[in-house]
Enzyme design. Structure first.
Site, short mmCIF file in Angstrom:
data_model
loop_
_atom_site.label_atom_id
_atom_site.label_comp_id
_atom_site.label_asym_id
_atom_site.label_seq_id
_atom_site.Cartn_x
_atom_site.Cartn_y
_atom_site.Cartn_z
CG ASP A 40 5.75 3.79 0.78
OD1 ASP A 40 6.06 4.56 1.71
OD2 ASP A 40 4.57 3.57 0.43
CE1 TYR A 77 -3.60 2.61 0.70
CE2 TYR A 77 -2.36 3.21 2.66
CZ TYR A 77 -3.38 3.47 1.77
OH TYR A 77 -4.18 4.57 1.95
CE LYS A 130 1.16 4.88 8.40
NZ LYS A 130 1.12 4.12 7.18
C1 LIG Z 1 0.47 4.60 5.82
C2 LIG Z 1 1.19 4.37 4.55
C3 LIG Z 1 1.06 5.25 3.45
C4 LIG Z 1 0.05 6.35 3.42
O1 LIG Z 1 0.30 7.32 4.39
P1 LIG Z 1 -0.92 8.30 4.81
O2 LIG Z 1 -0.26 9.28 5.74
O3 LIG Z 1 -1.94 7.43 5.46
O4 LIG Z 1 -1.41 8.94 3.58
C5 LIG Z 1 1.87 5.05 2.36
N1 LIG Z 1 2.74 4.03 2.32
C6 LIG Z 1 2.88 3.17 3.34
C7 LIG Z 1 3.89 2.08 3.24
C8 LIG Z 1 2.10 3.29 4.48
O5 LIG Z 1 2.22 2.40 5.46
#
Ligand SMILES: *Cc1c(COP(=O)(O)O)cnc(C)c1O
Length: 424
Positions: free
Chosen positions: A237, A144, A265
């Site tokens: 990512d 994701y 995060k």
């Molecule tokens: C949480 C997450 C996102 C999206 O971040 P948001 O702040 O929720 O938009 C993208 N990539 C990864 C790997 C994630 O865990």
């Protein structure tokens, strides 16, 4: 455990907010029942509106690496807020956080701050396409990268949990340049790269959005070799994994350097922050120096920057991840012991992230996670909630540890897991 006020809050919320929530997983659809509404949080605990206290393994989906509401962070943020909430003009605190990230991650020569992980990956993809002049993007099944259109294909947790792998409203035109490969299988990537016109490969270096799924030995290095050969950018990512799997993320853990990385995060410490970082040459393709447009009214918001900076300073000063590793080592040996005595439970753990899977063999890709006994996970989730433990409400999610989780907390978790398995 009483949930009267939570039930009432949910009923009210559903009248004015679709599904009563601002992010779908919070609705508990995958585990049945109704969500608990949170009133406050401190350290490793959250308290709901009925006054129930839970040992928290969501940790606001990763950001709360120090635990909730750290006093030093709160003081720093409050002091910063006294000077004004947002200016829409540059501030020195943005530079301090960018410098801190560069100091901790040498390959991150330049950083652009945004307000979410979604924005970060969206920008990274645009930048990769602009820089390479190529069009296609390779992503992996179950990874994701936020909810923007071009990557909302086979996107793990949210979509998988709700059974919508592709969302209506995303046009085929948008996703036709997105190629999906199986995680931990580089053959598919090799073929897709041979076909040409690929701008970037984007990957969660340790997947966290299908539960914690680790890369097989050599997988990330193979991606690095292949992308280099084809002059394609490699994007890690690290929105979830950054500062959680290792002090230096996948770069530190596996010794593989991406061209670009995305963060979120932890670097916001609980406030809205995302970032794209990497080689200065590529990053300078962003406006205003470069032609690739990107902007944000609240980007680099001073309160959010302060929250992230203070979090990272404490993280370094107090050797936070080293301390968490002591606790997660205890968890790992407990889980190994329990899963060793069961033939249909397995687990995966890396640094401050872990998942217990209701399947006999630790999954290495999305179809293997999808094979888990989801009905059993549902019962497990509810059992734990009743025991005062708040888990992410889906088998497809990672659990998070913080600096404040103790071995005693882990024993609470392990005992509850063992009791649950004994009852089943
Ligand atoms: C949480 C997450 C996102 C999206 O971040 P948001 O702040 O929720 O938009 C993208 N990539 C990864 C790997 C994630 O865990």
């Amino acid at each position: 455990m009483e949930h009267v006020k939570s039930r009432q809050a949910f009923e009210e919320a559903r009248k004015s907010i679709p599904g009563g929530v601002d992010s779908p997983v919070r609705a508990f659809r995958a585990v049945g029942g109704e969500p608990v509404f949170i009133e406050s949080a401190k350290d490793q605990f959250v308290v709901d509106v009925d006054g129930n206290r839970y040992l928290d393994f969501i940790c606001t989906w990763g950001p709360a690496i120090l635990g909730h509401a750290d006093n030093e962070v709160l003081t720093a943020v409050k002091n910063r807020m006294d000077k004004g909430l947002s200016f829409g003009m540059p501030t020195t605190i943005e530079t301090r956080l960018a410098e801190k990230m560069h100091e901790m991650l040498p390959y991150v020569e330049k950083v652009r701050f945004v307000s979410s992980g979604t924005e970060a990956t969206m920008t990274a993809i645009r930048l990769a396409r602009g820089y390479t002049g190529k069009e296609k993007i390779i992503k992996f099944n179950g990874c994701y990268h936020g909810h923007h259109d071009s990557l909302l294909v086979k996107a793990g947790s949210g979509g998988a949990t709700l059974g919508i792998p592709d969302s209506p409203g995303v046009t085929p035109g948008t996703t036709k340049s997105t190629i999906v490969c199986e995680y931990n299988n580089s053959d598919g990537v090799r073929d897709a790269l041979e076909a040409g016109n690929v701008a970037a490969v984007i990957v969660e270096p340790v997947a966290g959005n299908m539960g914690v799924v680790k890369p097989k030995e050599g997988f990330l290095q193979t991606l690095r070799d292949l992308t280099e050969r084809h002059e394609v950018l490699l994007i890690f990512d690290e929105v979830m994994t950054g500062f959680r799997i290792h002090e230096q993320g996948a770069y530190g853990l596996y010794g593989v350097t991406p061209d670009l990385a995305t963060f979120g995060k932890v670097i916001g410490g609980g406030m809205p922050v995302g970032a794209i970082g990497g080689s200065g040459t590529i990053m300078d393709w962003l406006a205003p120096i470069g032609p690739v447009y990107q902007a944000g009214t609240l980007s680099g918001n001073p309160a959010a920057m302060e929250c992230g900076l203070k979090t990272l300073e404490i993280y370094e000063r107090d050797h936070v991840l080293e301390e968490i590793r002591r606790v997660s080592g205890h968890l790992a040996s407990g889980l190994a012991d329990i899963c060793g005595r069961q033939n249909n439970v397995s687990f995966s753990i890396q640094g401050a992230m872990f998942t217990v899977f209701f399947t006999g063999t630790t999954p290495s890709n999305f179809p293997e996670v999808a094979d888990c006994d989801m009905e059993r996970f549902r019962r497990f989730f509810q059992f734990m909630l009743n025991d005062g433990i708040l888990l992410p409400p889906s088998q497809y999610e990672a659990n998070f540890l913080s600096f404040k989780h103790t071995k005693k907390d882990i024993d609470h978790y392990l005992n509850a897991l063992e009791t649950f398995l004994g009852l089943e």
